[in-house]
Design a protein around this motif. Structure first.
Motif, mmCIF file in Angstrom:
data_model
loop_
_atom_site.group_PDB
_atom_site.id
_atom_site.type_symbol
_atom_site.label_atom_id
_atom_site.label_comp_id
_atom_site.label_asym_id
_atom_site.label_seq_id
_atom_site.Cartn_x
_atom_site.Cartn_y
_atom_site.Cartn_z
ATOM 1 N N ALA A 1 29.707 -3.822 -53.565
ATOM 2 C CA ALA A 1 29.319 -3.511 -52.192
ATOM 3 C C ALA A 1 30.557 -3.506 -51.294
ATOM 4 O O ALA A 1 31.608 -4.037 -51.654
ATOM 5 N N HIS A 2 30.417 -2.909 -50.126
ATOM 6 C CA HIS A 2 31.559 -2.889 -49.226
ATOM 7 C C HIS A 2 31.930 -4.300 -48.766
ATOM 8 O O HIS A 2 31.108 -5.216 -48.823
ATOM 9 N N VAL A 3 33.162 -4.471 -48.325
ATOM 10 C CA VAL A 3 33.648 -5.782 -47.887
ATOM 11 C C VAL A 3 32.919 -6.189 -46.613
ATOM 12 O O VAL A 3 32.878 -5.435 -45.638
ATOM 13 N N VAL A 4 32.346 -7.380 -46.625
ATOM 14 C CA VAL A 4 31.514 -7.865 -45.526
ATOM 15 C C VAL A 4 32.365 -8.603 -44.500
ATOM 16 O O VAL A 4 33.240 -9.398 -44.859
ATOM 17 N N LEU B 1 42.634 -17.367 -58.579
ATOM 18 C CA LEU B 1 41.201 -17.598 -58.667
ATOM 19 C C LEU B 1 40.479 -16.354 -59.187
ATOM 20 O O LEU B 1 39.511 -16.465 -59.948
ATOM 21 N N ALA B 2 40.943 -15.180 -58.788
ATOM 22 C CA ALA B 2 40.308 -13.944 -59.245
ATOM 23 C C ALA B 2 40.387 -13.796 -60.758
ATOM 24 O O ALA B 2 39.523 -13.162 -61.376
ATOM 25 N N GLU B 3 41.398 -14.406 -61.358
ATOM 26 C CA GLU B 3 41.557 -14.324 -62.811
ATOM 27 C C GLU B 3 40.698 -15.336 -63.555
ATOM 28 O O GLU B 3 40.532 -15.229 -64.770
ATOM 29 N N GLU C 1 44.286 -0.518 -55.848
ATOM 30 C CA GLU C 1 43.796 -0.817 -57.191
ATOM 31 C C GLU C 1 42.271 -0.852 -57.173
ATOM 32 O O GLU C 1 41.652 -1.120 -56.132
ATOM 33 N N PRO C 2 41.624 -0.589 -58.305
ATOM 34 C CA PRO C 2 40.152 -0.630 -58.352
ATOM 35 C C PRO C 2 39.633 -2.001 -57.936
ATOM 36 O O PRO C 2 40.281 -3.029 -58.177
ATOM 37 N N ARG C 3 38.468 -1.997 -57.287
ATOM 38 C CA ARG C 3 37.864 -3.263 -56.857
ATOM 39 C C ARG C 3 37.554 -4.149 -58.054
ATOM 40 O O ARG C 3 37.034 -3.699 -59.080
ATOM 41 N N ARG C 4 37.898 -5.405 -57.925
ATOM 42 C CA ARG C 4 37.535 -6.396 -58.934
ATOM 43 C C ARG C 4 36.017 -6.486 -59.028
ATOM 44 O O ARG C 4 35.319 -6.517 -58.023
ATOM 45 N N VAL D 1 47.235 -7.232 -48.588
ATOM 46 C CA VAL D 1 47.777 -7.282 -49.947
ATOM 47 C C VAL D 1 46.652 -7.515 -50.957
ATOM 48 O O VAL D 1 46.541 -6.813 -51.967
ATOM 49 N N LEU D 2 45.805 -8.510 -50.684
ATOM 50 C CA LEU D 2 44.733 -8.849 -51.622
ATOM 51 C C LEU D 2 43.701 -7.729 -51.729
ATOM 52 O O LEU D 2 43.304 -7.339 -52.830
ATOM 53 N N LEU D 3 43.273 -7.193 -50.585
ATOM 54 C CA LEU D 3 42.292 -6.120 -50.614
ATOM 55 C C LEU D 3 42.863 -4.882 -51.305
ATOM 56 O O LEU D 3 42.152 -4.173 -52.029
ATOM 57 N N GLY D 4 44.141 -4.628 -51.120
ATOM 58 C CA GLY D 4 44.781 -3.496 -51.769
ATOM 59 C C GLY D 4 44.845 -3.654 -53.277
ATOM 60 O O GLY D 4 44.940 -2.664 -54.010
ATOM 61 N N GLN D 5 44.775 -4.920 -53.735
ATOM 62 C CA GLN D 5 44.757 -5.187 -55.170
ATOM 63 C C GLN D 5 43.339 -5.323 -55.711
ATOM 64 O O GLN D 5 43.137 -5.724 -56.849
ATOM 65 N N GLY D 6 42.349 -4.973 -54.866
ATOM 66 C CA GLY D 6 40.961 -5.019 -55.303
ATOM 67 C C GLY D 6 40.340 -6.392 -55.261
ATOM 68 O O GLY D 6 39.250 -6.610 -55.814
#
Length: 412
Positions: A28-31, A224-226, A5-8, A255-260
């Motif tokens: 930015a890329h994941v640190v 939390l992302a919401e 999914e697109p990055r949040r 799972v989380l990274l795959g959902q952006g």
């Protein structure tokens, strides 16, 4: 085409030192970050471990700052690292007394690039608000970023109690475990809002909600992302030792990274006895790289072996190849940028060996049971050599080195 999914979209948080900036969020890329396990007041040991973690690729390194001695040591640690040209930003991990240590040791407050605050243990009642406000004000004063990190094991008990009471008054109460998870999210959300009300900019705030169960971690971070656009730090806390910790952390974060969802990660595995601390950095890098989110080091593709493989040579060569690449990467990052995307194949028989080897940038197909004792090497899809004998591994490493230098060296 990406399967994720697109990055949040989150706020971009810059964490910097001496002109070396790391951006968390904002596309930015994941640190990748890590944490020392030395006593921070042991300056020599801490400096050595920070250098090892940074050399392995950790882009932020967190230190425990729990005593006056530890707080006094931070500035010296920073100076020694700078003298070694190791400019990795340092994060101070504060619990219970961070407001005092940052206030009483300004050199510590200045030397750190980011402060970690746990709202569950900064105090009780009005002291909680005052102590939290002190740390936020100091972050503003010194221009530092803050991670507000809520852990399931140290949740704000007053907030949890109120939410449990409210839930019990409902006609159809929720399960107590769900209320606990919601309290973790609520604590992070309220703390972020409070920090902003105190004048801390949104692009100075990173939030984390950490628990030790995979499904729970996914739940709290989705929730939390919401709730807002703050940058998010991911990590399964107390993940465990060995393969258990690696698998659990990877399952949750993938799972989380795959959902952006997620802007920076730490793999909190228990170090195995005698193993290097930087193992957690390598796992984090390999997770991101296998998901196609970043490139850190060349990937070694190797077969698992079967009844066709005639010896353990391919296993040994795969290990030697991976060790060789990791040893050379610190230098290659400087002199051969771009080689991180290289794919190297070490295969064990004729079934998939030539195909996988020719599909890689460079690959070797070792002879299986009943095959001629010759190992063809493919470079850029074409057969470039046929190796055999005791010096095979050294010749293959030399071919990898030549390939990297010929293709990526900035000195060409």
């Amino acid at each position: 085409m990406s399967v994720y999914e697109p990055r949040r979209v989150s706020y971009a948080v810059k964490v910097e030192h001496a002109g070396h900036a790391v951006t968390i969020g904002g596309g930015a890329h994941v640190v990748v970050q890590s944490m020392t396990n030395t006593a921070t007041e042991d300056v020599e040991a801490t400096v050595e471990q920070v250098v090892q973690l940074a050399r392995a690729g950790s882009e932020l390194v967190r230190l425990t700052v729990n005593t006056p001695a530890a707080a006094k040591a931070v500035a010296d640690i920073r100076r020694r690292l700078d003298a070694m040209e190791c400019y990795v930003p340092l994060v101070g991990d504060f619990h219970y007394n961070g407001h005092k240590l940052l206030s009483e040791y300004p050199e510590c407050a200045e030397a750190l690039s980011k402060y970690r605050i746990n709202p569950g243990n900064v105090g009780k009642g009005t002291k909680r608000e005052d102590n939290f406000a002190t740390m936020v004000e100091l972050a503003k004063q010194y221009g530092k970023a803050v991670r507000i990190g809520v852990n399931g094991g140290s949740i704000d008990q007053e907030l949890l109690g109120r939410m449990m009471d409210e839930n019990n008054r409902l006609e159809h109460p929720k399960d107590a475990h769900e209320v606990w998870l919601n309290a973790i999210v609520e604590s992070a959300y309220r703390s972020a809002v409070a920090a902003e009300e105190l004048g801390l900019a949104s692009d100075k705030i990173v939030l984390s909600t950490k628990v030790s169960d995979v499904a729970d971690l996914i739940y709290v971070n989705r929730a939390l992302a919401e709730r807002g656009r703050w940058a998010l730090h991911l990590g399964l806390t107390e993940a465990g030792i060995g393969s258990k910790g690696i698998v659990a952390s990877s399952a949750a974060l993938a799972v989380l990274l795959g959902q952006g969802i997620g802007d920076t990660i730490r793999i909190s595995i228990t170090p195995e006895p005698g193993k290097a601390r930087e193992a957690e950095v390598i796992v984090a890098q390999e997770l991101l790289q296998t998901m196609g989110l970043r490139d850190f080091a060349p990937i070694v593709i190797s077969c698992p072996g079967c009844g066709r493989t005639s010896s353990d040579l391919f296993q040994k060569l795969a290990k030697q190849t991976q060790d060789f690449i990791r040893t050379r990467m610190p230098e290659w990052r400087k002199t051969c940028p771009g080689c991180e995307s290289m794919r190297v194949a070490v295969m064990g028989c004729v079934v998939n060996g030539p195909g996988e080897s020719s599909a890689a940038d460079i690959g070797i197909s070792l002879p299986g049971r009943g095959e001629a004792p010759v190992a063809p090497v493919f470079v850029g899809g074409s057969k470039a050599a046929a190796l055999k004998g005791e010096g095979m591994s050294e010749e293959f490493m030399a071919m990898i080195e030549r390939y990297v230098q010929d293709r990526w060296s900035v000195k060409k």
